[in-house]
Motif scaffolding. Structure first.
Motif, PDB file in Angstrom:
ATOM      1  N   ILE A  23       0.858  -1.184   0.000  1.00  0.00           N
ATOM      2  CA  ILE A  23       0.000   0.000   0.000  1.00  0.00           C
ATOM      3  C   ILE A  23       0.893   1.233   0.000  1.00  0.00           C
ATOM      4  O   ILE A  23       1.879   1.302   0.756  1.00  0.00           O
ATOM      5  CB  ILE A  23      -0.926   0.033   1.233  1.00  0.00           C
ATOM      6  N   PHE A  24       0.562   2.196  -0.867  1.00  0.00           N
ATOM      7  CA  PHE A  24       1.373   3.406  -0.940  1.00  0.00           C
ATOM      8  C   PHE A  24       0.504   4.587  -1.387  1.00  0.00           C
ATOM      9  O   PHE A  24      -0.637   4.414  -1.840  1.00  0.00           O
ATOM     10  CB  PHE A  24       2.561   3.218  -1.897  1.00  0.00           C
ATOM     11  N   TYR A  25       1.078   5.780  -1.277  1.00  0.00           N
ATOM     12  CA  TYR A  25       0.350   7.010  -1.604  1.00  0.00           C
ATOM     13  C   TYR A  25       1.008   7.700  -2.795  1.00  0.00           C
ATOM     14  O   TYR A  25       2.219   7.892  -2.828  1.00  0.00           O
ATOM     15  CB  TYR A  25       0.356   7.942  -0.392  1.00  0.00           C
ATOM     16  N   GLY A  26       0.191   8.049  -3.765  1.00  0.00           N
ATOM     17  CA  GLY A  26       0.637   8.822  -4.923  1.00  0.00           C
ATOM     18  C   GLY A  26      -0.578   9.511  -5.505  1.00  0.00           C
ATOM     19  O   GLY A  26      -0.980  10.587  -5.062  1.00  0.00           O
ATOM     20  N   GLN A  27      -1.213   8.857  -6.467  1.00  0.00           N
ATOM     21  CA  GLN A  27      -2.501   9.328  -6.972  1.00  0.00           C
ATOM     22  C   GLN A  27      -3.588   8.767  -6.064  1.00  0.00           C
ATOM     23  O   GLN A  27      -4.398   7.910  -6.465  1.00  0.00           O
ATOM     24  CB  GLN A  27      -2.705   8.848  -8.414  1.00  0.00           C
ATOM     25  N   GLY A  28      -3.609   9.243  -4.831  1.00  0.00           N
ATOM     26  CA  GLY A  28      -4.456   8.660  -3.814  1.00  0.00           C
ATOM     27  C   GLY A  28      -3.746   7.475  -3.178  1.00  0.00           C
ATOM     28  O   GLY A  28      -2.560   7.229  -3.403  1.00  0.00           O
ATOM     29  N   ILE A  29      -4.501   6.718  -2.345  1.00  0.00           N
ATOM     30  CA  ILE A  29      -3.945   5.517  -1.712  1.00  0.00           C
ATOM     31  C   ILE A  29      -4.130   4.355  -2.667  1.00  0.00           C
ATOM     32  O   ILE A  29      -5.250   4.042  -3.088  1.00  0.00           O
ATOM     33  CB  ILE A  29      -4.636   5.247  -0.365  1.00  0.00           C
ATOM     34  N   LEU A  30      -3.044   3.687  -3.028  1.00  0.00           N
ATOM     35  CA  LEU A  30      -3.066   2.630  -4.028  1.00  0.00           C
ATOM     36  C   LEU A  30      -2.586   1.323  -3.417  1.00  0.00           C
ATOM     37  O   LEU A  30      -1.788   1.311  -2.470  1.00  0.00           O
ATOM     38  CB  LEU A  30      -2.174   3.005  -5.212  1.00  0.00           C
ATOM     39  N   THR A  31      -3.072   0.214  -3.970  1.00  0.00           N
ATOM     40  CA  THR A  31      -2.718  -1.121  -3.479  1.00  0.00           C
ATOM     41  C   THR A  31      -2.277  -1.985  -4.649  1.00  0.00           C
ATOM     42  O   THR A  31      -2.863  -1.926  -5.744  1.00  0.00           O
ATOM     43  CB  THR A  31      -3.917  -1.775  -2.776  1.00  0.00           C
ATOM     44  N   THR A  32      -1.231  -2.782  -4.432  1.00  0.00           N
ATOM     45  CA  THR A  32      -0.741  -3.678  -5.470  1.00  0.00           C
ATOM     46  C   THR A  32      -0.126  -4.898  -4.798  1.00  0.00           C
ATOM     47  O   THR A  32      -0.005  -4.955  -3.567  1.00  0.00           O
ATOM     48  CB  THR A  32       0.304  -2.969  -6.356  1.00  0.00           C
ATOM     49  N   ALA A  33       0.250  -5.880  -5.594  1.00  0.00           N
ATOM     50  CA  ALA A  33       0.985  -7.024  -5.055  1.00  0.00           C
ATOM     51  C   ALA A  33       2.380  -6.554  -4.659  1.00  0.00           C
ATOM     52  O   ALA A  33       2.945  -5.667  -5.303  1.00  0.00           O
ATOM     53  CB  ALA A  33       1.066  -8.137  -6.097  1.00  0.00           C
ATOM     54  N   PRO A  34       2.965  -7.118  -3.623  1.00  0.00           N
ATOM     55  CA  PRO A  34       4.288  -6.670  -3.161  1.00  0.00           C
ATOM     56  C   PRO A  34       5.330  -6.668  -4.274  1.00  0.00           C
ATOM     57  O   PRO A  34       5.509  -7.663  -4.977  1.00  0.00           O
ATOM     58  CB  PRO A  34       4.641  -7.674  -2.063  1.00  0.00           C
ATOM     59  N   GLY A  35       5.998  -5.525  -4.443  1.00  0.00           N
ATOM     60  CA  GLY A  35       7.051  -5.401  -5.440  1.00  0.00           C
ATOM     61  C   GLY A  35       6.568  -5.235  -6.854  1.00  0.00           C
ATOM     62  O   GLY A  35       7.371  -5.232  -7.790  1.00  0.00           O
ATOM     63  N   GLN A  36       5.237  -5.084  -7.054  1.00  0.00           N
ATOM     64  CA  GLN A  36       4.687  -5.024  -8.411  1.00  0.00           C
ATOM     65  C   GLN A  36       4.168  -3.631  -8.783  1.00  0.00           C
ATOM     66  O   GLN A  36       3.504  -3.475  -9.798  1.00  0.00           O
ATOM     67  CB  GLN A  36       3.534  -6.044  -8.555  1.00  0.00           C
ATOM     68  N   SER A  37       4.480  -2.599  -7.989  1.00  0.00           N
ATOM     69  CA  SER A  37       4.020  -1.255  -8.339  1.00  0.00           C
ATOM     70  C   SER A  37       4.859  -0.705  -9.484  1.00  0.00           C
ATOM     71  O   SER A  37       5.853  -1.308  -9.907  1.00  0.00           O
ATOM     72  CB  SER A  37       4.138  -0.324  -7.128  1.00  0.00           C
TER      73      SER A  37
END
Length: 653
Positions: A23-37
């Protein structure tokens, strides 16, 4: 390092991996699989431990945070991925992300380049008032130029700023947060020089708040809510104070300043407020070393500023010498001493050309060298110093590059005794800011003319008698003094990673030279060095909070220079002064002012310099200049110089 003068390893994007998701913040709060952003594989993975929070509770927390961590609120420095990561880690574990990530904005912004770049970054992220169009706000050319000029490497800084601006504003509209973050990340990969963390910390839970109290000596907490009109009125003042105070602060480790914003309606912000009895917004609570010292309510901007200053003054008292009254020193200008005398340039060229023609073995490119000097350098210098030419012309970059190559060739082929006419031409050229900027941008590289001439001088310190090197030392010292006419070039001479070691070695040797003119030039250079250091320290005293002795201060360098200045003062005795009493008194005046500038706000005064002054009996050395035989037959004659010597001896030694 080339941009800021200090090592900052990168612009760090961070995210949180928990419950099998990143989970990270950029264009809002975004979620992805670990290491796949879109940022790819992380460079560092830091284990923050385990959480006792269940996944459902954490999802509820994220849903609340989405109202606060929106795309339009993203700011490269003030509100970014690291703000969000730190908040999440606090909620999950009660810990904080490492200080080298979250507390670097002040470290970057306290550098001349960082401070000058701040307006450009703010312009990129400036948001319009509600209901108004949202055109892209181009940073002003003046702001970008100021940032480049403030860097130890203006050319590199300028090219990187252009690249950032071009990528950020390539589209017909305001740049997205992710585009700007990626643009800035490209700069970091090229130069490892900036940071993305914020001077305003966001805390939404007690654990995050307590972590901030533990890692910062001074904390100003702003308790607010989205439905509070007075909070919106006072918030710009709070943010401005955060920018001003943290830009000039020394942070990190256990001794920094934190401005914290706690929204009572966000996450567990109400629990933080309840712990400290906050019942209304806006409320400000001030903490020193983790203990509450004061609380105020209401949107009183003047009172807020006063209480912030009181807290920081109490936590980080200013340098003890700020309480010393030294009016004679206050009246001494810190403007550099410059050598502006213009010789007959035709005579200089003729003398240098004769040395080139007589070289043995013959210089292969002697014809080209003389042509560059006679057709591209001398005519511009003549025009520049002609009183009826307005505006004064400057040497072009092309001409300076050719002249630098000629300097490299001649410094290898000619002995120092024959190079002083070339050095004297560079001395005159450095009175022009354009030449100074060129030399600053070339500093430390393969096209650095000052480095070639400095290396030649250093090679002579132990290999030749004073008589054979007198003219070279004299002109080189005057050249280095004139380098202080350009602030960016002066910084390269004093940079720990630059020429400072060589300049110091030359200065220490020349202060004790047998020739009075050489000692006068050396005293002038010593004054310029100390005045440049004093100007920077004075700004620290006026605006900086944090441990006054900066971690990167070189106490050994200051000890070396102070020791050399005191020895030079001691050597200006009656026997030497009788040859030229006026000259000797000028030397004593400049060296006394140099010593005072170094001592007055020295961050290593108590640890390094103070004990040295006692061992070397600095006070007695200065007072001896006032007695008969101490400087001329009757001692120092000038009333102003006598006052300066007395006040420096009594107050700083």
């Amino acid at each position: 390092m080339p941009l800021t003068g200090k090592q900052i390893d990168g612009i760090w994007h961070t995210s949180v991996v928990v419950f099998g998701k990143e989970i990270f913040y950029g264009q809002g709060i975004l979620t992805t699989a670990p290491g796949q952003s879109h940022h790819g594989t992380p460079l560092h993975v830091i284990d923050m431990g385990e959480t006792a929070i269940d996944e459902e509770t954490f999802e509820d927390y994220l849903n609340e945070m989405r109202e606060h961590y929106t795309a339009d609120k993203y700011h490269l420095l003030d509100f970014n991925c690291n703000s969000f990561t730190n908040d999440c880690v606090g909620f999950l574990t009660g810990q904080s992300i490492p200080a080298w990530i979250k507390d670097l904005p002040s470290d970057f912004l306290s550098t001349p380049f960082g401070a000058a770049l701040r307006p450009t970054i703010d312009a990129m992220f400036r948001r319009p008032a509600p209901g108004t169009p949202n055109p892209p706000v181009q940073p002003s050319p003046q702001a970008a130029a100021a940032a480049a000029a403030a860097s130890p490497n203006p050319a590199l800084a300028s090219s990187l700023l252009q690249a950032v601006a071009a990528q950020a504003f390539a589209a017909n509209g305001a740049p997205s947060a992710s585009a700007l973050a990626q643009s800035a990340q490209g700069v970091a990969e090229a130069a490892s020089s900036t940071t993305t963390t914020a001077p305003v910390h966001i805390c939404t839970n007690p654990a995050s708040f307590h972590s901030t109290l533990k890692t910062h000596r001074a904390v100003i907490a702003f308790f607010t809510s989205q439905t509070c009109p007075p909070c919106r009125m006072i918030e710009p003042t709070f943010e401005q104070l955060a920018h001003e105070k943290t830009q000039s602060a020394v942070v990190g480790g256990g001794g920094g300043i934190a401005f914290v914003k706690v929204d009572l309606g966000a996450g567990m912000g109400n629990a933080v407020g309840a712990e400290y009895g906050v019942r209304a917004t806006p409320t400000f609570i001030f903490f020193k070393d983790g203990n509450k010292t004061h609380q105020m309510s209401g949107a009183n901007a003047a009172e807020l500023k006063t209480q912030v200053d009181l807290l920081l003054w109490d936590t980080y008292p200013p340098h003890p010498h700020t309480q010393k009254s030294i009016p004679s020193l206050d009246s001494v200008s810190t403007d550099p001493i410059l050598f502006k005398q213009v010789p007959d340039l035709n005579v200089v060229l003729t003398k240098l050309s004769s040395f080139i023609d007589a070289a043995n073995p013959q210089i292969p490119s002697s014809t080209t060298a003389k042509a560059v000097l006679s057709s591209e350098v001398i005519p511009v210098l003549k025009a520049r110093f002609a009183s009826n030419v307005k505006p004064s012309p400057s040497l072009t970059t092309g001409a300076l590059s050719k002249w630098t190559e000629v300097t490299r060739q001649l410094s290898v082929s000619l002995p120092a005794a024959q190079l002083f006419p070339l050095v004297d031409l560079w001395r005159l050229a450095l009175l022009d800011g354009a030449t100074g900027a060129f030399c600053a941008s070339a500093s430390g590289g393969s096209a650095d003319p000052i480095q070639y001439l400095l290396v030649k001088g250093l090679a002579l310190l132990s290999d030749a008698p004073d008589g054979a090197t007198r003219n070279y030392f004299l002109t080189l010292l005057r050249l280095l003094s004139n380098a202080f006419a350009t602030p960016a070039l002066a910084r390269t001479l004093l940079s720990g990673a630059g020429k400072r070691t060589g300049v110091t070695a030359l200065l220490v040797h020349s202060l004790l030279h047998a020739d009075g003119a050489v000692r006068t030039a050396a005293a002038s250079l010593a004054f310029n060095v100390a005045a440049c250091v004093q100007r920077a320290r004075l700004e620290q005293v006026r605006a900086r909070y944090g441990p006054f002795a900066a971690a990167d201060e070189d106490g050994d360098w200051e000890v070396e220079v102070v020791s050399a200045v005191l020895e030079a003062l001691q050597n200006e005795t009656q026997s030497e002064a009788l040859q030229n009493e006026t000259q000797s008194e000028d030397i004593v005046h400049r060296l006394t002012a140099c010593l005072a500038f170094l001592l007055r706000f020295s961050p290593v005064y108590e640890s390094h310099v103070g004990p040295l002054l006692e061992v070397l009996q600095a006070k007695d050395t200065l007072k001896a200049k006032l007695a008969p035989g101490g400087c001329g037959e009757q001692g120092v004659k000038s009333p102003n110089v006598r006052k300066l010597i007395t006040q420096v001896a009594d107050n700083l030694c």
